[in-house]
Design a protein around this motif. Structure first.
Motif, short mmCIF file in Angstrom:
data_model
loop_
_atom_site.label_atom_id
_atom_site.label_comp_id
_atom_site.label_asym_id
_atom_site.label_seq_id
_atom_site.Cartn_x
_atom_site.Cartn_y
_atom_site.Cartn_z
N ALA A 165 80.97 66.66 52.24
CA ALA A 165 80.47 65.57 53.10
C ALA A 165 79.61 66.13 54.23
O ALA A 165 78.57 65.55 54.57
CB ALA A 165 81.64 64.77 53.67
N ARG A 166 80.03 67.26 54.80
CA ARG A 166 79.24 67.89 55.87
C ARG A 166 77.90 68.37 55.34
O ARG A 166 76.87 68.22 55.99
CB ARG A 166 80.00 69.06 56.50
CG ARG A 166 81.09 68.63 57.43
CD ARG A 166 81.58 69.75 58.32
NE ARG A 166 81.51 71.08 57.76
CZ ARG A 166 82.53 71.92 57.64
NH1 ARG A 166 83.72 71.56 58.04
NH2 ARG A 166 82.35 73.12 57.14
N ARG A 167 77.92 68.95 54.15
CA ARG A 167 76.66 69.42 53.55
C ARG A 167 75.72 68.24 53.26
O ARG A 167 74.51 68.35 53.46
CB ARG A 167 76.94 70.19 52.26
CG ARG A 167 77.49 71.56 52.49
CD ARG A 167 77.70 72.27 51.19
NE ARG A 167 78.25 73.59 51.37
CZ ARG A 167 78.67 74.36 50.40
NH1 ARG A 167 78.61 73.93 49.15
NH2 ARG A 167 79.17 75.56 50.65
N ALA A 168 76.28 67.14 52.77
CA ALA A 168 75.46 65.96 52.49
C ALA A 168 74.87 65.39 53.78
O ALA A 168 73.69 65.01 53.82
CB ALA A 168 76.29 64.90 51.77
N ALA A 169 75.66 65.34 54.85
CA ALA A 169 75.17 64.84 56.13
C ALA A 169 74.11 65.78 56.70
O ALA A 169 73.10 65.33 57.26
CB ALA A 169 76.32 64.69 57.12
N HIS A 170 74.31 67.08 56.53
CA HIS A 170 73.34 68.06 57.01
C HIS A 170 72.02 67.90 56.26
O HIS A 170 70.94 67.92 56.86
CB HIS A 170 73.90 69.47 56.83
CG HIS A 170 73.00 70.55 57.33
ND1 HIS A 170 72.03 71.12 56.53
CD2 HIS A 170 72.91 71.16 58.53
CE1 HIS A 170 71.39 72.04 57.21
NE2 HIS A 170 71.90 72.09 58.44
N TRP A 171 72.10 67.73 54.95
CA TRP A 171 70.89 67.59 54.15
C TRP A 171 70.15 66.30 54.51
O TRP A 171 68.93 66.27 54.60
CB TRP A 171 71.23 67.63 52.66
CG TRP A 171 70.04 67.49 51.78
CD1 TRP A 171 69.81 66.50 50.87
CD2 TRP A 171 68.90 68.35 51.73
NE1 TRP A 171 68.61 66.70 50.25
CE2 TRP A 171 68.02 67.82 50.75
CE3 TRP A 171 68.54 69.50 52.40
CZ2 TRP A 171 66.80 68.41 50.45
CZ3 TRP A 171 67.31 70.08 52.10
CH2 TRP A 171 66.47 69.54 51.13
N GLN A 172 70.88 65.23 54.73
CA GLN A 172 70.26 63.96 55.10
C GLN A 172 69.56 64.08 56.46
O GLN A 172 68.43 63.60 56.63
CB GLN A 172 71.30 62.85 55.14
CG GLN A 172 70.71 61.48 55.42
CD GLN A 172 71.76 60.39 55.42
OE1 GLN A 172 72.95 60.66 55.51
NE2 GLN A 172 71.32 59.16 55.33
N ALA A 173 70.20 64.73 57.42
CA ALA A 173 69.58 64.93 58.74
C ALA A 173 68.35 65.83 58.63
O ALA A 173 67.35 65.60 59.31
CB ALA A 173 70.60 65.52 59.71
N THR A 174 68.42 66.84 57.77
CA THR A 174 67.27 67.73 57.57
C THR A 174 66.09 66.97 56.96
O THR A 174 64.95 67.14 57.39
CB THR A 174 67.67 68.90 56.66
OG1 THR A 174 68.74 69.62 57.27
CG2 THR A 174 66.50 69.84 56.41
N GLN A 175 66.36 66.13 55.99
CA GLN A 175 65.29 65.35 55.37
C GLN A 175 64.67 64.37 56.37
O GLN A 175 63.45 64.20 56.39
CB GLN A 175 65.83 64.57 54.17
CG GLN A 175 66.11 65.43 52.97
CD GLN A 175 66.67 64.63 51.83
OE1 GLN A 175 67.46 63.71 52.02
NE2 GLN A 175 66.25 64.96 50.62
N ARG A 176 65.50 63.74 57.19
CA ARG A 176 65.00 62.80 58.19
C ARG A 176 64.11 63.52 59.20
O ARG A 176 63.01 63.04 59.54
CB ARG A 176 66.17 62.12 58.89
CG ARG A 176 65.78 60.94 59.72
CD ARG A 176 66.98 60.22 60.33
NE ARG A 176 68.17 60.21 59.49
CZ ARG A 176 69.34 60.78 59.81
NH1 ARG A 176 69.48 61.40 60.96
NH2 ARG A 176 70.36 60.73 59.00
N LEU A 177 64.55 64.67 59.69
CA LEU A 177 63.77 65.44 60.65
C LEU A 177 62.43 65.87 60.03
O LEU A 177 61.38 65.75 60.66
CB LEU A 177 64.55 66.68 61.10
CG LEU A 177 63.81 67.67 61.98
CD1 LEU A 177 63.47 67.04 63.33
CD2 LEU A 177 64.63 68.92 62.17
N THR A 178 62.48 66.35 58.80
CA THR A 178 61.26 66.77 58.12
C THR A 178 60.29 65.61 57.95
O THR A 178 59.08 65.77 58.17
CB THR A 178 61.60 67.40 56.76
OG1 THR A 178 62.51 68.48 56.96
CG2 THR A 178 60.36 67.92 56.06
N ALA A 179 60.78 64.45 57.58
CA ALA A 179 59.92 63.28 57.40
C ALA A 179 59.26 62.87 58.72
O ALA A 179 58.06 62.57 58.75
CB ALA A 179 60.72 62.12 56.83
#
Length: 95
Positions: free
Chosen positions: A14-28
């Motif tokens: 769950a932490r990895r999924a949240a981290h990946w989602q935050a990373t994608q949002r920041l990149t976008a």
């Protein structure tokens, strides 16, 4: 003999999924800023000629210096925010 690695815990996944989602949002968001800076100021250069920054027309300033400064700011923002996201993920406090 090789031993099989244990499966990651659900909280780690769950932490990895949240981290990946935050990373994608920041990149976008940062890619959108890059697009606005690099493309739209050139595309709308004639319409933006009446805007002045430090005594220079905005399109000229963005082509000469502004875009490079914005790119540096994007890189700095990405590095700073990713460091915070990584620390929050390791601590388990990622929102």
């Amino acid at each position: 003999m090789d031993k099989a690695k244990p499966a990651p815990s659900p909280s780690l996944l769950a932490r990895r999924a949240a981290h990946w989602q935050a990373t994608q949002r920041l990149t976008a968001v940062l890619l959108l800023v890059w697009l606005l800076t690099g493309f739209l100021t050139v595309f709308y250069a004639r319409e933006l000629l009446h805007l002045h920054l430090f005594g220079w027309p905005l399109p000229f300033y963005m082509a000469a210096q502004g875009a490079s400064l914005v790119y540096l700011a994007i890189i700095g923002c990405y590095a700073w925010r990713m460091r915070r996201l990584d620390q929050q993920c390791q601590a388990g406090t990622l929102p």
